[in-house]
Enzyme design. Structure first.
Site, short mmCIF file in Angstrom:
data_model
loop_
_atom_site.label_atom_id
_atom_site.label_comp_id
_atom_site.label_asym_id
_atom_site.label_seq_id
_atom_site.Cartn_x
_atom_site.Cartn_y
_atom_site.Cartn_z
N SER A 144 8.63 9.08 -5.96
CA SER A 144 7.37 9.79 -5.78
C SER A 144 6.40 8.85 -5.08
O SER A 144 6.52 7.63 -5.19
CB SER A 144 6.79 10.18 -7.15
OG SER A 144 5.44 10.59 -7.03
N TYR A 157 4.89 6.91 -15.44
CA TYR A 157 5.51 7.66 -14.34
C TYR A 157 5.55 6.82 -13.05
O TYR A 157 6.59 6.75 -12.38
CB TYR A 157 4.71 8.95 -14.12
CG TYR A 157 5.24 9.89 -13.08
CD1 TYR A 157 6.27 10.78 -13.38
CD2 TYR A 157 4.71 9.92 -11.79
CE1 TYR A 157 6.75 11.66 -12.42
CE2 TYR A 157 5.18 10.80 -10.83
CZ TYR A 157 6.20 11.67 -11.16
OH TYR A 157 6.67 12.55 -10.21
#
Length: 249
Positions: A144, A157
């Site tokens: 990401s 994350y």
């Protein structure tokens, strides 16, 4: 119906919805037999049944907790038993447990790291065992842009997604001589159920920061994965492909 992946078989973790389902659909539309893997077997089966009505290739749903070593090996074995081979493995399964550093509990940090990073490592390892023997294969890991820039409230994350880049490059170096390619995709702001739940003004502010001035679609992420999964990228390994409309370039 395309033929880019004709005769190939693929597994997509987190494949019952969102980006994972879009990836499975893109691969199946190009002729691949696809196993949609999800922690919820019923949801995986339903997604596979629905996708089967839209494509001519074979689609199955498999239950798998990607943090469980034996479950991941079983998913690999299930795909090979179903299709006779394993050509593509996409590590897409993920969760979020957002909180500030001060408020985030250790359990929430570990849960996100386990699903994203440990889950991807287990997937790479199990898929590579089969692909190494075959002398070919493509593994695609979902990172990401959060792993490149960091996001406030997402220390778990962002760390996991950065770790996936390191995992990708290390595995790519180990497996290249065996004909197995390992690459990563870094999506930016994508319209999914998760991002649609954001307050409209927050979503609009995020879009304004993107040079292309819009969020991406799950299909646009899927096409990037399709490229890396297919022989179109036969001389590409250890690469990290950003799909973010120019954000953070």
């Amino acid at each position: 119906m395309g033929v880019l992946m004709h005769g190939k078989s693929a597994v997509v973790t987190g494949g019952a919805q969102g980006i994972g389902l879009a990836i499975g659909k893109a691969l199946a539309q190009q002729g691949a037999n696809v196993a949609l893997v999800d922690v919820d077997p019923r949801r995986a089966a339903e997604a596979a049944e629905q996708l089967s009505t839209e494509v001519s290739s074979q689609v199955v749903g498999l239950g798998c907790d990607v943090t469980d070593e034996e479950a991941v090996r079983a998913a690999v074995g299930g795909a090979v038993a179903e299709f006779g081979r394993l050509d593509v493995w996409v590590n897409n399964a993920g969760i979020t447990r957002d909180a500030s550093l001060r408020k985030m509990g250790v359990a929430d940090f570990e849960a996100v790291m386990n699903v994203h990073l440990k889950g991807s490592w287990l997937g790479v390892r199990a898929a590579a065992d089969v692909m190494r023997e075959a002398g070919s294969g493509s593994i695609v890991n979902m990172s990401s842009l959060s792993g490149k820039s960091g996001n406030p409230g997402q220390s778990n994350y962002s760390a996991a997604k950065a770790g996936i880049v390191g995992l990708t490059k290390s595995a790519a170096k180990e497996l290249a001589r065996r004909g197995v390619r390992v690459n990563a995709v870094q999506p930016g702001l994508i319209r999914t159920a998760m991002t649609e739940a954001m307050p409209p003004e927050v979503f609009a502010a995020r879009e304004a920061d993107i040079p292309m001035k819009r969020a991406g679609t799950t299909d646009e992420v899927a096409q990037a994965v399709l490229f890396l999964a297919s022989d179109m990228s036969s001389y590409i390994t250890g690469a990290v492909l950003e799909v973010g409309g120019g954000r953070y370039m």
